[in-house]
Design a protein around this motif. Structure first.
Motif, PDB file in Angstrom:
ATOM      1  N   ASN A 214       0.819  -1.224   0.000  1.00 25.31           N
ATOM      2  CA  ASN A 214       0.000   0.000   0.000  1.00 25.31           C
ATOM      3  C   ASN A 214       0.851   1.272   0.000  1.00 25.31           C
ATOM      4  N   GLU A 215       2.040   1.189   0.580  1.00 25.67           N
ATOM      5  CA  GLU A 215       2.947   2.350   0.549  1.00 25.67           C
ATOM      6  C   GLU A 215       3.545   2.531  -0.848  1.00 25.67           C
TER       7      GLU A 215
ATOM      8  N   GLU B  32       3.634   5.444  -5.257  1.00 27.35           N
ATOM      9  CA  GLU B  32       4.959   6.055  -5.470  1.00 27.35           C
ATOM     10  C   GLU B  32       5.662   5.597  -6.739  1.00 27.35           C
ATOM     11  N   VAL B  33       5.357   4.369  -7.199  1.00 20.19           N
ATOM     12  CA  VAL B  33       6.247   3.751  -8.194  1.00 20.19           C
ATOM     13  C   VAL B  33       5.917   4.146  -9.632  1.00 20.19           C
ATOM     14  N   ASP B  34       6.929   4.030 -10.497  1.00 16.73           N
ATOM     15  CA  ASP B  34       6.744   4.233 -11.934  1.00 16.73           C
ATOM     16  C   ASP B  34       6.363   2.917 -12.614  1.00 16.73           C
TER      17      ASP B  34
ATOM     18  N   ARG C 115      -6.353  -0.676  -5.372  1.00 15.46           N
ATOM     19  CA  ARG C 115      -4.919  -0.304  -5.420  1.00 15.46           C
ATOM     20  C   ARG C 115      -4.583   0.264  -6.798  1.00 15.46           C
ATOM     21  N   GLY C 116      -5.162  -0.313  -7.851  1.00 11.35           N
ATOM     22  CA  GLY C 116      -4.905   0.178  -9.205  1.00 11.35           C
ATOM     23  C   GLY C 116      -5.228   1.666  -9.330  1.00 11.35           C
ATOM     24  N   LYS C 117      -6.278   2.118  -8.630  1.00  9.58           N
ATOM     25  CA  LYS C 117      -6.681   3.532  -8.692  1.00  9.58           C
ATOM     26  C   LYS C 117      -5.660   4.441  -8.003  1.00  9.58           C
TER      27      LYS C 117
ATOM     28  N   TYR D  15      -1.895  -8.951  -1.071  1.00 13.96           N
ATOM     29  CA  TYR D  15      -0.657  -8.754  -1.850  1.00 13.96           C
ATOM     30  C   TYR D  15      -0.892  -8.437  -3.326  1.00 13.96           C
ATOM     31  N   GLY D  16      -2.147  -8.503  -3.780  1.00 10.99           N
ATOM     32  CA  GLY D  16      -2.418  -8.340  -5.206  1.00 10.99           C
ATOM     33  C   GLY D  16      -2.694  -6.892  -5.594  1.00 10.99           C
ATOM     34  N   LEU D  17      -2.622  -6.601  -6.906  1.00 10.75           N
ATOM     35  CA  LEU D  17      -3.025  -5.288  -7.402  1.00 10.75           C
ATOM     36  C   LEU D  17      -4.534  -5.348  -7.620  1.00 10.75           C
ATOM     37  N   THR D  18      -5.264  -4.972  -6.567  1.00 13.05           N
ATOM     38  CA  THR D  18      -6.733  -4.958  -6.628  1.00 13.05           C
ATOM     39  C   THR D  18      -7.169  -3.738  -7.440  1.00 13.05           C
TER      40      THR D  18
END
Ligand code: CP
Length: 299
Positions: A202-203, A207-209, A242-244, A236-239
């Motif tokens: 979640n952190e 932040e990431v590219d 999280r995608g938003k 742990y997944g890209l839900t």
């Protein structure tokens, strides 16, 4: 190049040269050796769709002679070893053997042989390395951003068992990217700390590219998994949620095959920010560049 076994063995110049050549092939450049000049065989002892078939497309686009090999109908079934199989291919005149095998460093005994003459291209060795996947991933990132220096790249998931992660963490760090890891702690090893920093997903997401997900490698877990698919996705997944949170300029990557709704939400696989399909396409062109480099090295 004589062989391509690990990414570590490549210089930065060689990596960039292969990416640039792959881009030229993608734009229509041609290299056409004579018919019957070079013979290539793809020896896959572990299952594969992308690596095996993109090598085959790359070989056919280059006009190389591809010698069919199926471990299930070969003399491997009579107990013939990998060494003797490659020795045979070399004796028959095969110039390049593309090999995927379940044993880490399977290639050591092949390249030490004084009799085996063919070049070895590693299509994946157990949980060791996957150099051609790493190169196509680098090509995909380079196409997007035009550089690696300072890019924040998260590698998330089943890192311990992932040869893709091991190749990528080494090369991304060397090329100046800032690497982060996430995923189940039981699938993380302190030895990865030299390449990057382990942080909660979640952190990292905002932040990431580059958000690089890894497949949960059920086949390497001996039936020992402490969470259900739904629990994994949530933790742990890209839900979708999280995608938003991703930056609009960030890209999503996954070497595939994808466990949809486990590592990544189904609807994000082919979303605008996903580069999972271009990764597969780039696989053809980077493998053309690798084959050309290895074959030119022989002449
Ligand atoms: N990414 C990758 O190596 O896929 P395959 O196992 O289908 O070759």
């Amino acid at each position: 190049l004589k062989h391509l076994l690990t990414v570590e063995a490549l210089t930065d110049q060689e990596v960039m040269g292969l990416i640039q050549r792959a881009q030229q092939f993608k734009q229509g450049a041609r290299w056409t050796p004579n018919k019957n000049q070079y013979f290539v065989s793809n020896l896959f002892f572990e299952n594969s769709t992308r690596t095996h078939k993109s090598f085959e497309v790359a070989e056919k686009k280059l006009g190389l002679d591809v010698i069919d090999f199926d471990a299930k109908t070969s003399s491997v079934q009579k107990g013939e070893t990998l060494y003797d199989t490659v020795l045979t291919m070399s004796a028959l005149g095969v110039d390049v053997a593309v090999i995927r095998h379940g044993d880490e460093n399977y290639y050591d005994e092949l390249i030490q042989s004084k009799t085996i003459q063919c070049s070895i291209v590693n299509g994946g060795d157990g949980s060791g390395q996957h150099p051609t996947q790493c190169l196509l991933d680098l090509m995909t990132i380079y196409q997007e951003f035009g550089h690696f220096n300072g890019l924040k790249v998260a590698i998330a998931g089943d890192i311990t068992h992932s040869r893709v992660a091991k190749s990528n963490m080494q090369m991304l760090k060397r090329l100046g990217a800032e690497v982060f890891f996430s995923g189940p702690e039981e699938w993380y090893d302190e030895s990865f700390d030299v390449y990057g920093t382990y942080r909660p997903l979640n952190e990292l997401v905002p932040e990431v590219d580059v958000m690089m997900l890894l497949r949960v490698q059920h086949e390497r877990h001996d039936g020992q998994e402490s969470f259900s698919k739904e629990e994994y996705h949530e933790k742990y997944g890209l839900t979708i949620e999280r995608g938003k949170q991703l930056k609009p300029s960030a890209i999503i990557m996954h070497p595939a095959p994808v466990n949809r709704d486990v590592e990544i939400a189904d609807s994000l696989v082919e979303s605008l920010q996903s580069r999972i399909v271009p990764q597969m396409t780039n696989g053809v062109y980077i493998r053309m560049a690798i084959l050309e480099a290895v074959l030119r090295g022989k002449s």
